[in-house]
Design a protein around this motif. Structure first.
Motif, short mmCIF file in Angstrom:
data_model
loop_
_atom_site.label_atom_id
_atom_site.label_comp_id
_atom_site.label_asym_id
_atom_site.label_seq_id
_atom_site.Cartn_x
_atom_site.Cartn_y
_atom_site.Cartn_z
N VAL A 24 0.84 -1.20 0.00
CA VAL A 24 0.00 0.00 0.00
C VAL A 24 0.88 1.25 0.00
CG1 VAL A 24 -1.73 1.31 1.32
CG2 VAL A 24 -1.96 -1.18 1.06
N ILE A 25 1.97 1.24 0.74
CA ILE A 25 2.90 2.38 0.76
C ILE A 25 3.49 2.60 -0.63
CG2 ILE A 25 5.14 3.16 1.65
CD1 ILE A 25 4.31 1.84 4.34
N ILE A 26 3.84 1.53 -1.31
CA ILE A 26 4.37 1.64 -2.68
C ILE A 26 3.33 2.29 -3.58
CG2 ILE A 26 5.00 0.30 -4.73
CD1 ILE A 26 6.38 -1.70 -2.79
N ALA A 27 2.08 1.86 -3.46
CA ALA A 27 1.01 2.44 -4.29
C ALA A 27 0.84 3.93 -3.99
CB ALA A 27 -0.29 1.69 -4.05
N ILE A 28 0.85 4.28 -2.72
CA ILE A 28 0.68 5.69 -2.33
C ILE A 28 1.83 6.53 -2.88
CG2 ILE A 28 0.71 7.28 -0.35
CD1 ILE A 28 -0.88 5.05 1.17
N ARG A 29 3.04 6.04 -2.82
CA ARG A 29 4.19 6.78 -3.37
C ARG A 29 4.03 7.00 -4.87
NH1 ARG A 29 9.61 4.30 -1.78
NH2 ARG A 29 10.35 6.20 -2.73
N HIS A 30 3.54 5.98 -5.56
CA HIS A 30 3.33 6.12 -7.01
C HIS A 30 2.19 7.08 -7.32
CE1 HIS A 30 6.04 3.42 -9.22
NE2 HIS A 30 6.13 2.79 -8.08
N ILE A 31 1.15 7.06 -6.50
CA ILE A 31 0.03 7.99 -6.71
C ILE A 31 0.52 9.42 -6.53
CG2 ILE A 31 -2.15 8.83 -5.72
CD1 ILE A 31 -2.80 5.83 -5.13
N ARG A 32 1.29 9.67 -5.49
CA ARG A 32 1.82 11.02 -5.24
C ARG A 32 2.75 11.47 -6.37
NH1 ARG A 32 3.21 10.72 1.17
NH2 ARG A 32 1.07 10.89 1.89
N ARG A 84 2.60 10.66 -9.47
CA ARG A 84 1.91 10.83 -10.75
C ARG A 84 1.63 12.28 -11.08
NH1 ARG A 84 -3.10 7.00 -11.37
NH2 ARG A 84 -3.04 7.76 -13.48
N GLY A 85 1.37 13.11 -10.07
CA GLY A 85 1.05 14.50 -10.32
C GLY A 85 2.25 15.35 -10.70
N ARG A 86 3.43 14.89 -10.37
CA ARG A 86 4.64 15.66 -10.68
C ARG A 86 5.12 15.35 -12.09
NH1 ARG A 86 7.39 12.91 -5.99
NH2 ARG A 86 5.90 13.35 -4.35
N PRO A 87 5.61 16.39 -12.77
CA PRO A 87 6.16 16.12 -14.11
C PRO A 87 7.43 15.27 -13.98
CG PRO A 87 6.42 18.43 -13.51
CD PRO A 87 5.66 17.78 -12.40
N HIS A 146 1.44 2.31 -19.36
CA HIS A 146 0.55 1.96 -18.26
C HIS A 146 1.27 1.45 -17.01
CE1 HIS A 146 -2.13 1.79 -21.78
NE2 HIS A 146 -3.06 2.18 -20.94
N THR A 147 2.57 1.61 -16.92
CA THR A 147 3.33 1.07 -15.79
C THR A 147 2.80 1.58 -14.45
OG1 THR A 147 5.31 0.75 -17.10
CG2 THR A 147 5.63 0.92 -14.73
N ASP A 148 2.65 2.89 -14.31
CA ASP A 148 2.19 3.43 -13.03
C ASP A 148 0.82 2.90 -12.64
OD1 ASP A 148 4.47 4.90 -12.52
OD2 ASP A 148 3.69 6.74 -13.39
N GLN A 149 -0.11 2.84 -13.58
CA GLN A 149 -1.44 2.34 -13.28
C GLN A 149 -1.40 0.89 -12.80
OE1 GLN A 149 -0.58 4.03 -16.03
NE2 GLN A 149 -2.26 5.27 -16.80
N VAL A 150 -0.57 0.07 -13.45
CA VAL A 150 -0.46 -1.34 -13.08
C VAL A 150 0.14 -1.47 -11.68
CG1 VAL A 150 0.63 -3.55 -13.63
CG2 VAL A 150 -0.38 -2.17 -15.45
N ILE A 151 1.19 -0.71 -11.40
CA ILE A 151 1.83 -0.78 -10.08
C ILE A 151 0.86 -0.32 -9.00
CG2 ILE A 151 3.63 0.23 -8.62
CD1 ILE A 151 5.46 0.17 -11.09
N ILE A 152 0.18 0.79 -9.23
CA ILE A 152 -0.75 1.32 -8.23
C ILE A 152 -1.90 0.33 -8.00
CG2 ILE A 152 -2.48 3.12 -7.80
CD1 ILE A 152 -0.49 5.05 -9.28
N SER A 153 -2.52 -0.11 -9.07
CA SER A 153 -3.66 -1.03 -8.94
C SER A 153 -3.24 -2.34 -8.27
CB SER A 153 -4.26 -1.34 -10.31
OG SER A 153 -4.71 -0.17 -10.92
#
Length: 193
Positions: A60-68, A70-73, A167-174
């Motif tokens: 879950v921490i990994i997913a949260i880090r990836h979600i955060r 995502r907003g940064r360029p 789609h890497t980020d989406q797969v990791i987060i999901s």
């Protein structure tokens, strides 16, 4: 337990980081041989790690880090150095590449699930074998497909690589959220009952 192993095994076999590496290795010169070495290294390290445990909170921490993030360029990523030399890499390098890229936390969680079940020895062996087979299914499929359909496999691998790259980020987060919350919920259920 079976549902846990299926969920974790699917998350492992579809993890974009090792899949991308495998998709780069397989179509290279002597790629089938390097792919076989990669699969062997994958299975060998998977068998070693099966005794390690992990918790869902880490996922879950990994997913949260990836979600955060995502907003940064992001600056454009350069491919890793090893990809520049994929055509000249040895099967030994491919064998070592596989364990370096495995999602160890997920593999540990799958192993912990089997150990928690306290099955008889043959049931445990069968559950571990099934887990390892499922966790390696995407690599085994691509290797076999490339052996039997080398011409068509190049196009398939190229399309798959493009999809993974976008789609890497989406797969990791999901994957991290689904498996992480599942493991947390399962652990809480065991504690409360």
């Amino acid at each position: 337990m079976v549902l846990n192993l299926v969920l974790i095994g699917l998350a492992i076999t579809l993890d974009p980081l090792p899949l991308t590496a495998f998709i780069v290795v397989l179509p290279s010169k002597r790629g089938v041989r390097k792919g076989a070495a990669f699969v062997f290294g994958w299975l060998l390290s998977l068998a070693v790690v099966v005794t390690v445990t992990a918790i869902g909170v880490v996922l879950v921490i990994i997913a949260i880090r990836h979600i955060r993030a995502r907003g940064r360029p992001k600056p454009p990523k350069k491919p890793p150095k090893w990809q520049e030399h994929v055509d000249t890499m040895s099967p030994w390098f491919a064998l070592g590449l596989a364990p370096a890229l495995q999602p160890w936390g997920l593999i540990g969680a799958g192993a912990a699930t089997v150990v928690e079940a306290k099955l008889s020895s043959w049931e445990s062996f069968l559950a571990l074998f099934g887990f390892c087979l499922l966790a390696s299914a995407s690599y085994l499929f691509m290797e076999i497909y490339t052996v039997f359909r080398p011409g068509q496999s190049q196009a398939l691998l190229a399309r798959f690589r493009t999809w993974i790259d976008t789609h890497t980020d989406q797969v990791i987060i999901s994957g991290s959220l689904i498996v992480g919350f599942w493991l947390i919920g399962n652990s809480l259920y065991l504690i409360l009952t």
